[in-house]
Scaffold this motif. Structure first.
Motif, mmCIF file in Angstrom:
data_model
loop_
_atom_site.group_PDB
_atom_site.id
_atom_site.type_symbol
_atom_site.label_atom_id
_atom_site.label_comp_id
_atom_site.label_asym_id
_atom_site.label_seq_id
_atom_site.Cartn_x
_atom_site.Cartn_y
_atom_site.Cartn_z
ATOM 1 N N VAL A 32 0.843 -1.208 0.000
ATOM 2 C CA VAL A 32 0.000 0.000 0.000
ATOM 3 C C VAL A 32 0.872 1.249 0.000
ATOM 4 O O VAL A 32 0.661 2.176 -0.790
ATOM 5 N N VAL A 33 1.867 1.295 0.875
ATOM 6 C CA VAL A 33 2.738 2.477 0.969
ATOM 7 C C VAL A 33 3.490 2.695 -0.339
ATOM 8 O O VAL A 33 3.569 3.822 -0.853
ATOM 9 N N LEU A 34 4.057 1.618 -0.903
ATOM 10 C CA LEU A 34 4.808 1.757 -2.155
ATOM 11 C C LEU A 34 3.919 2.262 -3.287
ATOM 12 O O LEU A 34 4.333 3.136 -4.066
ATOM 13 N N SER A 35 2.696 1.727 -3.396
ATOM 14 C CA SER A 35 1.820 2.136 -4.498
ATOM 15 C C SER A 35 1.398 3.590 -4.361
ATOM 16 O O SER A 35 1.418 4.353 -5.339
ATOM 17 N N VAL A 36 1.020 4.012 -3.143
ATOM 18 C CA VAL A 36 0.567 5.396 -2.941
ATOM 19 C C VAL A 36 1.728 6.368 -3.130
ATOM 20 O O VAL A 36 1.594 7.387 -3.837
ATOM 21 N N VAL A 37 2.888 6.061 -2.536
ATOM 22 C CA VAL A 37 4.049 6.956 -2.673
ATOM 23 C C VAL A 37 4.480 7.061 -4.128
ATOM 24 O O VAL A 37 4.767 8.160 -4.642
ATOM 25 N N GLY A 38 4.536 5.931 -4.830
ATOM 26 C CA GLY A 38 4.942 5.953 -6.233
ATOM 27 C C GLY A 38 4.008 6.779 -7.092
ATOM 28 O O GLY A 38 4.447 7.598 -7.916
ATOM 29 N N LEU A 39 2.695 6.594 -6.908
ATOM 30 C CA LEU A 39 1.721 7.351 -7.700
ATOM 31 C C LEU A 39 1.766 8.842 -7.375
ATOM 32 O O LEU A 39 1.683 9.688 -8.278
#
Length: 528
Positions: free
Chosen positions: A216-223
Protein backbone atom coordinates in the motif's frame (compact mmCIF):
# COMPACT_ATOMS: atom_id res chain seq x y z
CA UNK A 1 -35.96 -31.78 -8.63
CA UNK A 2 -34.18 -29.53 -6.11
CA UNK A 3 -34.14 -30.81 -2.55
CA UNK A 4 -35.46 -28.68 0.34
CA UNK A 5 -31.97 -28.57 1.80
CA UNK A 6 -30.62 -27.06 -1.36
CA UNK A 7 -33.19 -24.27 -1.33
CA UNK A 8 -33.05 -23.49 2.39
CA UNK A 9 -32.27 -19.79 2.93
CA UNK A 10 -28.87 -18.98 4.39
CA UNK A 11 -29.93 -15.43 5.41
CA UNK A 12 -31.60 -14.99 8.85
CA UNK A 13 -35.31 -14.25 8.49
CA UNK A 14 -35.07 -10.92 10.37
CA UNK A 15 -32.36 -9.72 7.94
CA UNK A 16 -34.18 -11.11 4.91
CA UNK A 17 -37.33 -9.11 5.73
CA UNK A 18 -35.49 -5.79 5.74
CA UNK A 19 -33.09 -6.55 2.86
CA UNK A 20 -34.49 -3.85 0.54
CA UNK A 21 -34.30 -1.23 3.29
CA UNK A 22 -30.69 -2.29 3.89
CA UNK A 23 -30.01 -1.89 0.15
CA UNK A 24 -31.40 1.65 0.35
CA UNK A 25 -28.96 2.51 3.16
CA UNK A 26 -26.05 1.01 1.20
CA UNK A 27 -27.03 3.03 -1.88
CA UNK A 28 -27.20 6.19 0.23
CA UNK A 29 -23.64 5.50 1.44
CA UNK A 30 -22.42 4.82 -2.09
CA UNK A 31 -24.25 7.86 -3.46
CA UNK A 32 -22.35 10.43 -1.39
CA UNK A 33 -18.96 8.87 -2.21
CA UNK A 34 -19.60 9.09 -5.97
CA UNK A 35 -21.65 12.29 -5.77
CA UNK A 36 -18.75 14.18 -4.22
CA UNK A 37 -16.55 14.02 -7.30
CA UNK A 38 -19.35 14.82 -9.75
CA UNK A 39 -20.37 17.83 -7.61
CA UNK A 40 -16.77 19.03 -7.52
CA UNK A 41 -16.59 19.09 -11.32
CA UNK A 42 -18.82 22.17 -11.51
CA UNK A 43 -17.21 23.82 -8.46
CA UNK A 44 -13.58 23.89 -9.61
CA UNK A 45 -13.99 27.17 -11.47
CA UNK A 46 -15.52 28.83 -8.38
CA UNK A 47 -12.77 27.45 -6.12
CA UNK A 48 -10.15 28.88 -8.49
CA UNK A 49 -11.69 32.36 -8.19
CA UNK A 50 -9.78 34.68 -5.78
CA UNK A 51 -11.10 35.15 -2.23
CA UNK A 52 -13.65 35.87 -0.92
CA UNK A 53 -15.61 34.09 -3.70
CA UNK A 54 -13.21 31.13 -3.83
CA UNK A 55 -9.76 30.10 -2.65
CA UNK A 56 -7.79 31.44 -5.61
CA UNK A 57 -6.53 27.93 -6.33
CA UNK A 58 -4.14 27.56 -9.26
CA UNK A 59 -4.72 24.92 -11.92
CA UNK A 60 -2.10 22.64 -10.37
CA UNK A 61 -3.77 23.01 -6.95
CA UNK A 62 -7.15 22.18 -8.48
CA UNK A 63 -5.64 19.06 -10.04
CA UNK A 64 -4.32 18.05 -6.63
CA UNK A 65 -7.69 18.75 -4.96
CA UNK A 66 -9.20 16.13 -7.28
CA UNK A 67 -6.28 13.70 -7.32
CA UNK A 68 -5.63 13.74 -3.56
CA UNK A 69 -9.02 12.08 -3.12
CA UNK A 70 -8.59 9.71 -6.05
CA UNK A 71 -5.07 8.49 -5.24
CA UNK A 72 -5.81 7.75 -1.57
CA UNK A 73 -9.04 6.03 -2.58
CA UNK A 74 -7.37 3.85 -5.23
CA UNK A 75 -4.32 3.06 -3.10
CA UNK A 76 -6.34 1.79 -0.12
CA UNK A 77 -9.20 0.02 -1.94
CA UNK A 78 -7.79 -3.52 -1.59
CA UNK A 79 -6.63 -3.15 2.01
CA UNK A 80 -9.95 -1.57 3.02
CA UNK A 81 -11.82 -4.56 1.62
CA UNK A 82 -9.59 -6.98 3.56
CA UNK A 83 -10.01 -4.97 6.78
CA UNK A 84 -13.78 -5.17 6.33
CA UNK A 85 -13.54 -8.94 5.95
CA UNK A 86 -11.42 -9.16 9.11
CA UNK A 87 -12.98 -6.57 11.45
CA UNK A 88 -16.59 -6.69 10.25
CA UNK A 89 -18.14 -4.89 7.26
CA UNK A 90 -20.61 -2.86 9.34
CA UNK A 91 -17.85 -1.52 11.62
CA UNK A 92 -15.71 -0.56 8.63
CA UNK A 93 -18.68 1.07 6.88
CA UNK A 94 -19.53 3.12 9.95
CA UNK A 95 -15.90 4.16 10.40
CA UNK A 96 -15.46 5.01 6.71
CA UNK A 97 -18.62 7.12 6.65
CA UNK A 98 -17.59 8.97 9.81
CA UNK A 99 -14.13 9.77 8.39
CA UNK A 100 -15.71 10.86 5.09
CA UNK A 101 -18.15 13.15 6.93
CA UNK A 102 -15.40 14.71 9.06
CA UNK A 103 -13.24 15.25 5.98
CA UNK A 104 -16.18 16.87 4.18
CA UNK A 105 -16.84 19.30 7.04
CA UNK A 106 -13.16 20.24 7.23
CA UNK A 107 -12.94 20.67 3.44
CA UNK A 108 -15.97 22.97 3.46
CA UNK A 109 -14.19 25.43 5.74
CA UNK A 110 -10.71 25.17 4.20
CA UNK A 111 -8.83 28.44 4.41
CA UNK A 112 -6.37 27.70 1.63
CA UNK A 113 -5.88 25.36 -1.35
CA UNK A 114 -3.35 23.38 0.69
CA UNK A 115 -5.91 22.71 3.41
CA UNK A 116 -8.48 21.68 0.81
CA UNK A 117 -6.02 19.17 -0.69
CA UNK A 118 -5.26 17.71 2.76
CA UNK A 119 -8.92 17.37 3.71
CA UNK A 120 -9.77 15.84 0.33
CA UNK A 121 -7.21 13.16 1.19
CA UNK A 122 -9.12 12.49 4.41
CA UNK A 123 -12.31 12.14 2.37
CA UNK A 124 -10.56 9.67 0.06
CA UNK A 125 -9.50 7.64 3.10
CA UNK A 126 -13.11 7.37 4.26
CA UNK A 127 -14.44 6.59 0.77
CA UNK A 128 -11.96 3.71 0.36
CA UNK A 129 -13.60 1.93 3.29
CA UNK A 130 -17.17 2.64 2.15
CA UNK A 131 -17.07 1.43 -1.48
CA UNK A 132 -15.99 -2.25 -1.03
CA UNK A 133 -17.94 -2.73 2.21
CA UNK A 134 -21.28 -1.74 0.63
CA UNK A 135 -21.06 -4.51 -1.97
CA UNK A 136 -19.79 -7.06 0.58
CA UNK A 137 -22.74 -6.33 2.90
CA UNK A 138 -25.16 -6.57 -0.01
CA UNK A 139 -23.87 -10.05 -0.90
CA UNK A 140 -24.55 -11.14 2.68
CA UNK A 141 -28.16 -9.92 2.98
CA UNK A 142 -29.56 -11.19 -0.35
CA UNK A 143 -30.04 -14.79 -1.39
CA UNK A 144 -28.22 -15.83 -4.55
CA UNK A 145 -31.31 -15.65 -6.78
CA UNK A 146 -31.92 -11.98 -5.82
CA UNK A 147 -28.30 -10.85 -5.93
CA UNK A 148 -28.22 -9.87 -9.65
CA UNK A 149 -31.23 -7.58 -9.22
CA UNK A 150 -29.84 -6.07 -6.01
CA UNK A 151 -26.39 -5.50 -7.50
CA UNK A 152 -27.98 -3.92 -10.58
CA UNK A 153 -29.85 -1.43 -8.37
CA UNK A 154 -26.64 -0.81 -6.36
CA UNK A 155 -24.70 -0.09 -9.56
CA UNK A 156 -27.50 2.19 -10.74
CA UNK A 157 -26.70 4.44 -7.80
CA UNK A 158 -23.43 5.34 -9.52
CA UNK A 159 -25.27 6.49 -12.65
CA UNK A 160 -27.73 8.46 -10.51
CA UNK A 161 -24.87 10.23 -8.71
CA UNK A 162 -23.21 11.13 -12.02
CA UNK A 163 -26.51 12.61 -13.23
CA UNK A 164 -27.53 14.62 -10.17
CA UNK A 165 -24.07 15.64 -8.93
CA UNK A 166 -23.41 18.54 -11.32
CA UNK A 167 -26.97 19.88 -10.94
CA UNK A 168 -26.81 19.68 -7.14
CA UNK A 169 -23.45 21.45 -7.20
CA UNK A 170 -24.83 24.14 -9.48
CA UNK A 171 -27.85 24.79 -7.24
CA UNK A 172 -25.63 25.03 -4.14
CA UNK A 173 -23.15 27.40 -5.82
CA UNK A 174 -25.98 29.62 -7.05
CA UNK A 175 -27.22 30.13 -3.48
CA UNK A 176 -24.31 29.46 -1.12
CA UNK A 177 -20.51 29.68 -0.89
CA UNK A 178 -18.18 27.14 -2.54
CA UNK A 179 -17.79 25.10 0.68
CA UNK A 180 -21.46 24.08 0.50
CA UNK A 181 -20.59 21.41 -2.10
CA UNK A 182 -18.68 19.59 0.66
CA UNK A 183 -20.87 20.54 3.63
CA UNK A 184 -23.91 18.95 1.94
CA UNK A 185 -22.28 15.57 2.63
CA UNK A 186 -22.49 15.97 6.41
CA UNK A 187 -26.29 15.65 6.95
CA UNK A 188 -26.39 12.77 4.44
CA UNK A 189 -23.59 11.00 6.34
CA UNK A 190 -25.41 11.50 9.67
CA UNK A 191 -28.62 10.05 8.19
CA UNK A 192 -26.74 7.10 6.69
CA UNK A 193 -24.98 6.40 10.01
CA UNK A 194 -28.27 6.41 11.95
CA UNK A 195 -29.99 4.11 9.45
CA UNK A 196 -26.98 1.80 9.30
CA UNK A 197 -26.85 1.39 13.09
CA UNK A 198 -30.54 0.51 13.03
CA UNK A 199 -30.85 -1.71 9.96
CA UNK A 200 -27.56 -3.17 8.72
CA UNK A 201 -26.29 -6.47 10.21
CA UNK A 202 -22.58 -7.09 10.69
CA UNK A 203 -20.70 -9.78 8.78
CA UNK A 204 -17.13 -10.86 8.27
CA UNK A 205 -15.09 -13.39 6.32
CA UNK A 206 -14.15 -16.43 8.47
CA UNK A 207 -10.93 -16.72 6.45
CA UNK A 208 -9.90 -13.11 5.71
CA UNK A 209 -6.81 -12.22 3.72
CA UNK A 210 -3.73 -10.54 5.16
CA UNK A 211 -3.02 -6.81 4.95
CA UNK A 212 -0.14 -5.74 2.70
CA UNK A 213 1.03 -2.45 4.33
CA UNK A 214 4.33 -2.29 2.42
CA UNK A 215 2.53 -2.71 -0.90
CA UNK A 216 0.00 0.00 0.00
CA UNK A 217 2.74 2.48 0.97
CA UNK A 218 4.81 1.76 -2.15
CA UNK A 219 1.82 2.14 -4.50
CA UNK A 220 0.57 5.40 -2.94
CA UNK A 221 4.05 6.96 -2.67
CA UNK A 222 4.94 5.95 -6.23
CA UNK A 223 1.72 7.35 -7.70
CA UNK A 224 1.95 10.59 -5.70
CA UNK A 225 5.55 11.21 -6.81
CA UNK A 226 4.67 10.46 -10.45
CA UNK A 227 1.59 12.69 -10.44
CA UNK A 228 3.44 15.46 -8.57
CA UNK A 229 6.22 15.48 -11.18
CA UNK A 230 3.74 15.61 -14.06
CA UNK A 231 1.69 18.43 -12.51
CA UNK A 232 4.85 20.37 -11.58
CA UNK A 233 6.07 20.11 -15.18
CA UNK A 234 2.83 21.64 -16.41
CA UNK A 235 2.95 24.35 -13.77
CA UNK A 236 6.48 25.35 -14.85
CA UNK A 237 5.75 24.72 -18.55
CA UNK A 238 9.08 22.87 -18.56
CA UNK A 239 9.29 19.08 -18.40
CA UNK A 240 13.08 19.18 -18.72
CA UNK A 241 13.43 20.86 -15.32
CA UNK A 242 15.72 18.79 -13.06
CA UNK A 243 13.18 18.68 -10.20
CA UNK A 244 10.42 17.53 -12.53
CA UNK A 245 12.53 14.78 -14.10
CA UNK A 246 13.87 13.60 -10.73
CA UNK A 247 10.38 13.40 -9.20
CA UNK A 248 8.91 11.50 -12.16
CA UNK A 249 11.90 9.11 -12.17
CA UNK A 250 11.54 8.54 -8.43
CA UNK A 251 7.84 7.79 -8.85
CA UNK A 252 8.51 5.26 -11.62
CA UNK A 253 11.26 3.65 -9.53
CA UNK A 254 8.97 3.25 -6.50
CA UNK A 255 6.21 1.80 -8.68
CA UNK A 256 8.73 -0.66 -10.16
CA UNK A 257 9.71 -1.65 -6.60
CA UNK A 258 6.00 -2.12 -5.85
CA UNK A 259 5.63 -4.56 -8.77
CA UNK A 260 8.73 -6.53 -7.68
CA UNK A 261 7.52 -6.68 -4.07
CA UNK A 262 4.02 -7.79 -5.09
CA UNK A 263 5.46 -10.60 -7.26
CA UNK A 264 7.42 -11.95 -4.27
CA UNK A 265 4.77 -11.40 -1.56
CA UNK A 266 2.62 -14.30 -0.38
CA UNK A 267 -0.24 -11.85 0.40
CA UNK A 268 -0.02 -9.13 -2.28
CA UNK A 269 -2.41 -6.18 -2.57
CA UNK A 270 -2.44 -6.82 -6.32
CA UNK A 271 -1.67 -10.26 -7.72
CA UNK A 272 0.48 -9.24 -10.68
CA UNK A 273 0.28 -12.77 -12.11
CA UNK A 274 -3.22 -11.85 -13.33
CA UNK A 275 -1.57 -9.65 -15.94
CA UNK A 276 -0.01 -12.65 -17.66
CA UNK A 277 -3.44 -13.04 -19.21
CA UNK A 278 -3.28 -10.78 -22.28
CA UNK A 279 -7.05 -10.39 -22.53
CA UNK A 280 -7.33 -9.35 -18.88
CA UNK A 281 -4.40 -6.92 -19.23
CA UNK A 282 -5.88 -5.36 -22.36
CA UNK A 283 -9.33 -4.92 -20.78
CA UNK A 284 -7.90 -3.36 -17.60
CA UNK A 285 -5.63 -1.14 -19.73
CA UNK A 286 -8.58 0.09 -21.81
CA UNK A 287 -10.50 1.09 -18.66
CA UNK A 288 -7.48 3.10 -17.51
CA UNK A 289 -7.03 4.72 -20.94
CA UNK A 290 -10.66 5.73 -21.41
CA UNK A 291 -10.85 7.33 -17.95
CA UNK A 292 -7.45 8.94 -18.57
CA UNK A 293 -8.88 10.69 -21.63
CA UNK A 294 -12.32 11.50 -20.24
CA UNK A 295 -11.31 12.84 -16.81
CA UNK A 296 -8.80 15.20 -18.39
CA UNK A 297 -11.39 16.52 -20.85
CA UNK A 298 -14.09 16.90 -18.17
CA UNK A 299 -11.63 18.98 -16.19
CA UNK A 300 -11.21 21.61 -18.92
CA UNK A 301 -14.81 21.53 -20.21
CA UNK A 302 -15.98 23.25 -17.00
CA UNK A 303 -13.65 26.20 -17.66
CA UNK A 304 -14.85 26.32 -21.27
CA UNK A 305 -18.52 26.58 -20.30
CA UNK A 306 -18.05 28.93 -17.33
CA UNK A 307 -14.95 31.06 -17.99
CA UNK A 308 -15.24 31.39 -21.78
CA UNK A 309 -18.96 30.92 -22.46
CA UNK A 310 -20.17 32.63 -19.27
CA UNK A 311 -22.57 29.95 -18.02
CA UNK A 312 -23.35 29.69 -14.30
CA UNK A 313 -22.44 26.56 -12.27
CA UNK A 314 -26.09 25.42 -12.38
CA UNK A 315 -26.27 25.90 -16.14
CA UNK A 316 -23.00 23.99 -16.49
CA UNK A 317 -24.46 21.13 -14.48
CA UNK A 318 -27.51 21.05 -16.74
CA UNK A 319 -25.29 21.10 -19.83
CA UNK A 320 -23.61 17.89 -18.63
CA UNK A 321 -26.94 16.04 -18.30
CA UNK A 322 -26.80 14.48 -21.80
CA UNK A 323 -23.58 12.65 -20.86
CA UNK A 324 -25.16 11.06 -17.78
CA UNK A 325 -28.50 10.46 -19.51
CA UNK A 326 -26.85 8.60 -22.39
CA UNK A 327 -25.03 6.31 -19.97
CA UNK A 328 -28.25 5.53 -18.09
CA UNK A 329 -30.13 4.90 -21.36
CA UNK A 330 -27.57 2.75 -23.14
CA UNK A 331 -25.76 0.88 -20.34
CA UNK A 332 -28.62 -1.59 -19.71
CA UNK A 333 -28.99 -2.17 -23.48
CA UNK A 334 -25.31 -2.43 -24.42
CA UNK A 335 -25.39 -6.21 -24.04
CA UNK A 336 -27.74 -6.37 -27.05
CA UNK A 337 -25.05 -4.77 -29.22
CA UNK A 338 -22.40 -7.09 -27.77
CA UNK A 339 -24.61 -10.11 -28.49
CA UNK A 340 -24.89 -9.09 -32.13
CA UNK A 341 -21.41 -7.78 -32.91
CA UNK A 342 -19.18 -9.18 -30.16
CA UNK A 343 -16.96 -7.58 -27.52
CA UNK A 344 -14.13 -6.56 -29.81
CA UNK A 345 -16.21 -4.82 -32.48
CA UNK A 346 -18.49 -3.07 -29.97
CA UNK A 347 -15.66 -1.76 -27.81
CA UNK A 348 -13.42 -0.76 -30.72
CA UNK A 349 -16.26 1.22 -32.29
CA UNK A 350 -17.08 2.89 -28.98
CA UNK A 351 -13.42 3.81 -28.37
CA UNK A 352 -13.23 5.40 -31.84
CA UNK A 353 -16.43 7.33 -31.06
CA UNK A 354 -14.81 8.57 -27.83
CA UNK A 355 -11.80 9.70 -29.89
CA UNK A 356 -14.10 11.59 -32.29
CA UNK A 357 -16.00 13.33 -29.50
CA UNK A 358 -12.74 14.39 -27.84
CA UNK A 359 -11.39 15.64 -31.16
CA UNK A 360 -14.61 17.64 -31.58
CA UNK A 361 -13.50 19.83 -28.65
CA UNK A 362 -10.56 20.90 -30.83
CA UNK A 363 -13.08 22.66 -33.12
CA UNK A 364 -15.00 24.52 -30.41
CA UNK A 365 -14.69 28.30 -30.25
CA UNK A 366 -16.24 30.95 -28.02
CA UNK A 367 -19.30 31.23 -30.30
CA UNK A 368 -19.85 27.56 -31.24
CA UNK A 369 -23.60 26.71 -31.02
CA UNK A 370 -24.13 25.16 -27.60
CA UNK A 371 -26.31 22.37 -29.02
CA UNK A 372 -23.18 20.94 -30.63
CA UNK A 373 -21.61 20.57 -27.17
CA UNK A 374 -24.77 18.78 -26.02
CA UNK A 375 -24.57 16.36 -28.96
CA UNK A 376 -20.91 15.66 -28.19
CA UNK A 377 -21.70 14.99 -24.51
CA UNK A 378 -24.54 12.62 -25.46
CA UNK A 379 -22.37 10.67 -27.91
CA UNK A 380 -19.62 10.51 -25.31
CA UNK A 381 -22.01 9.01 -22.75
CA UNK A 382 -23.34 6.50 -25.27
CA UNK A 383 -19.79 5.45 -26.16
CA UNK A 384 -18.89 5.05 -22.47
CA UNK A 385 -21.88 2.72 -21.97
CA UNK A 386 -20.70 0.53 -24.85
CA UNK A 387 -17.16 0.39 -23.46
CA UNK A 388 -17.75 -0.37 -19.79
CA UNK A 389 -20.33 -3.12 -20.36
CA UNK A 390 -18.34 -5.43 -22.70
CA UNK A 391 -15.01 -4.67 -21.02
CA UNK A 392 -16.48 -5.53 -17.62
CA UNK A 393 -17.69 -8.87 -18.97
CA UNK A 394 -14.26 -9.60 -20.43
CA UNK A 395 -12.51 -8.80 -17.14
CA UNK A 396 -14.82 -11.08 -15.13
CA UNK A 397 -14.53 -13.93 -17.64
CA UNK A 398 -10.76 -13.71 -18.05
CA UNK A 399 -10.13 -14.97 -14.50
CA UNK A 400 -11.57 -17.93 -12.56
CA UNK A 401 -14.90 -17.32 -10.80
CA UNK A 402 -13.27 -17.36 -7.35
CA UNK A 403 -11.13 -14.38 -8.40
CA UNK A 404 -14.16 -12.24 -9.27
CA UNK A 405 -13.74 -9.99 -6.24
CA UNK A 406 -10.10 -9.26 -7.06
CA UNK A 407 -10.95 -8.63 -10.71
CA UNK A 408 -13.65 -6.13 -9.73
CA UNK A 409 -11.33 -4.34 -7.29
CA UNK A 410 -8.57 -4.15 -9.92
CA UNK A 411 -11.04 -2.69 -12.41
CA UNK A 412 -12.05 0.05 -9.94
CA UNK A 413 -8.44 0.73 -8.97
CA UNK A 414 -7.24 1.16 -12.56
CA UNK A 415 -10.26 3.33 -13.33
CA UNK A 416 -9.30 5.68 -10.48
CA UNK A 417 -5.57 5.67 -11.31
CA UNK A 418 -6.28 6.23 -15.02
CA UNK A 419 -8.49 9.20 -14.16
CA UNK A 420 -5.89 10.66 -11.79
CA UNK A 421 -3.13 10.39 -14.38
CA UNK A 422 -5.45 11.83 -17.04
CA UNK A 423 -6.09 14.93 -14.93
CA UNK A 424 -2.36 15.23 -14.19
CA UNK A 425 -1.05 14.66 -17.73
CA UNK A 426 -3.76 16.43 -19.74
CA UNK A 427 -3.98 19.15 -17.11
CA UNK A 428 -0.24 19.70 -17.49
CA UNK A 429 -0.55 19.76 -21.28
CA UNK A 430 -3.22 22.43 -20.89
CA UNK A 431 -1.15 24.44 -18.41
CA UNK A 432 1.88 24.39 -20.70
CA UNK A 433 -0.12 25.33 -23.81
CA UNK A 434 -1.99 28.08 -21.95
CA UNK A 435 1.17 29.64 -20.51
CA UNK A 436 2.86 29.59 -23.90
CA UNK A 437 -0.17 31.31 -25.43
CA UNK A 438 -0.63 34.02 -22.80
CA UNK A 439 2.84 34.96 -21.53
CA UNK A 440 3.55 37.45 -24.34
CA UNK A 441 0.36 39.33 -23.40
CA UNK A 442 1.16 39.57 -19.69
CA UNK A 443 3.60 42.46 -20.13
CA UNK A 444 0.87 44.83 -18.92
CA UNK A 445 1.29 43.29 -15.46
CA UNK A 446 4.17 43.84 -12.99
CA UNK A 447 6.97 41.35 -13.61
CA UNK A 448 6.62 39.77 -10.16
CA UNK A 449 3.07 38.50 -10.78
CA UNK A 450 3.34 37.40 -14.42
CA UNK A 451 4.17 33.78 -13.62
CA UNK A 452 1.18 33.45 -11.28
CA UNK A 453 -1.13 35.20 -13.75
CA UNK A 454 -0.13 32.74 -16.48
CA UNK A 455 -0.99 29.58 -14.55
CA UNK A 456 -4.65 29.37 -15.63
CA UNK A 457 -7.41 31.34 -17.30
CA UNK A 458 -8.96 32.16 -13.91
CA UNK A 459 -5.67 33.55 -12.63
CA UNK A 460 -5.34 35.77 -15.71
CA UNK A 461 -8.95 36.95 -15.50
CA UNK A 462 -8.47 37.73 -11.80
CA UNK A 463 -5.54 40.05 -12.55
CA UNK A 464 -7.38 41.56 -15.55
CA UNK A 465 -10.29 42.42 -13.26
CA UNK A 466 -7.95 44.32 -10.92
CA UNK A 467 -6.68 46.42 -13.84
CA UNK A 468 -10.18 47.70 -14.61
CA UNK A 469 -10.71 48.99 -18.19
CA UNK A 470 -6.98 48.46 -18.91
CA UNK A 471 -7.49 44.73 -18.44
CA UNK A 472 -10.13 44.34 -21.18
CA UNK A 473 -7.55 43.34 -23.79
CA UNK A 474 -6.16 40.76 -21.38
CA UNK A 475 -9.60 39.10 -21.11
CA UNK A 476 -9.72 38.49 -24.86
CA UNK A 477 -6.16 37.21 -24.84
CA UNK A 478 -6.99 34.83 -21.97
CA UNK A 479 -9.96 33.41 -23.87
CA UNK A 480 -7.88 32.92 -27.01
CA UNK A 481 -5.04 31.25 -25.09
CA UNK A 482 -7.46 28.97 -23.26
CA UNK A 483 -9.23 27.89 -26.45
CA UNK A 484 -5.84 27.08 -28.01
CA UNK A 485 -4.82 25.05 -24.95
CA UNK A 486 -8.19 23.25 -24.97
CA UNK A 487 -7.75 22.32 -28.62
CA UNK A 488 -4.26 20.92 -27.98
CA UNK A 489 -5.41 18.98 -24.89
CA UNK A 490 -8.46 17.57 -26.69
CA UNK A 491 -6.27 16.21 -29.48
CA UNK A 492 -3.99 14.57 -26.91
CA UNK A 493 -7.03 12.96 -25.31
CA UNK A 494 -8.28 11.78 -28.70
CA UNK A 495 -4.88 10.23 -29.36
CA UNK A 496 -5.07 8.28 -26.09
CA UNK A 497 -8.55 7.03 -27.07
CA UNK A 498 -7.24 5.87 -30.46
CA UNK A 499 -4.48 3.98 -28.64
CA UNK A 500 -7.19 2.31 -26.56
CA UNK A 501 -9.07 1.34 -29.73
CA UNK A 502 -5.92 -0.31 -31.12
CA UNK A 503 -5.41 -2.28 -27.88
CA UNK A 504 -9.04 -3.45 -27.96
CA UNK A 505 -8.89 -4.45 -31.63
CA UNK A 506 -5.72 -6.49 -31.09
CA UNK A 507 -6.42 -8.27 -27.82
CA UNK A 508 -10.11 -8.41 -26.86
CA UNK A 509 -12.09 -11.52 -27.80
CA UNK A 510 -14.84 -11.41 -30.40
CA UNK A 511 -18.46 -12.45 -30.02
CA UNK A 512 -19.05 -14.36 -26.77
CA UNK A 513 -20.33 -17.93 -26.81
CA UNK A 514 -23.70 -18.70 -25.16
CA UNK A 515 -21.88 -20.34 -22.24
CA UNK A 516 -19.77 -17.21 -21.69
CA UNK A 517 -22.86 -15.02 -21.77
CA UNK A 518 -24.53 -17.03 -19.02
CA UNK A 519 -21.33 -16.92 -16.95
CA UNK A 520 -21.01 -13.16 -17.22
CA UNK A 521 -24.60 -12.07 -16.52
CA UNK A 522 -24.41 -12.17 -12.74
CA UNK A 523 -20.85 -10.82 -12.43
CA UNK A 524 -21.18 -7.95 -14.91
CA UNK A 525 -23.35 -5.65 -12.84
CA UNK A 526 -20.94 -5.61 -9.91
CA UNK A 527 -18.30 -3.81 -11.98
CA UNK A 528 -20.38 -1.22 -13.81
Amino acid sequence: MTSPAATAPRIPEAVHRRRWAILGVLMLSLLIVVLDNSILNVAIKTISTPAPTGLGATQSELEWAINAYTLVFAGLLFSAGILGDRLGRKKVLLGGLAVFGIGSALAAFSGSPGELIAFRSVMGLGAAFVMPATLAVLMNVFERDEQPKAIGIWAGGVGLAIAIGPITGGVLLDHFWWGSVFLINVPIVLLALALMLWLVPDSRDPNPGRIDPIGVVLSVVGLVLLVYGIIKGGQLADFTDATVLATIAAGLAVLAAFVVFEKRSDHPSIDVTYFRNKVFSAAIGVIALVFFALMGVTFFSVFYTQSVRGYSPLETGLLMLPLAAAQMIFAPRARLVVDRFGNRATTTGAMLLIALTLAAFATFEADTPIWLLEVVFFLMGAAMAHIMTPVSVVIMQALPREKAGSASALSNTFRQVGGALGIAVLGSVMSTAYRNGIEDRLTVLPEGVRHTAGESIEATLGFADRLGPKGDSLVGAAHDAFLHSMHVTALWGAGVAVLGAVVVALFLPGRPTPAQEDEGKRELVSTE
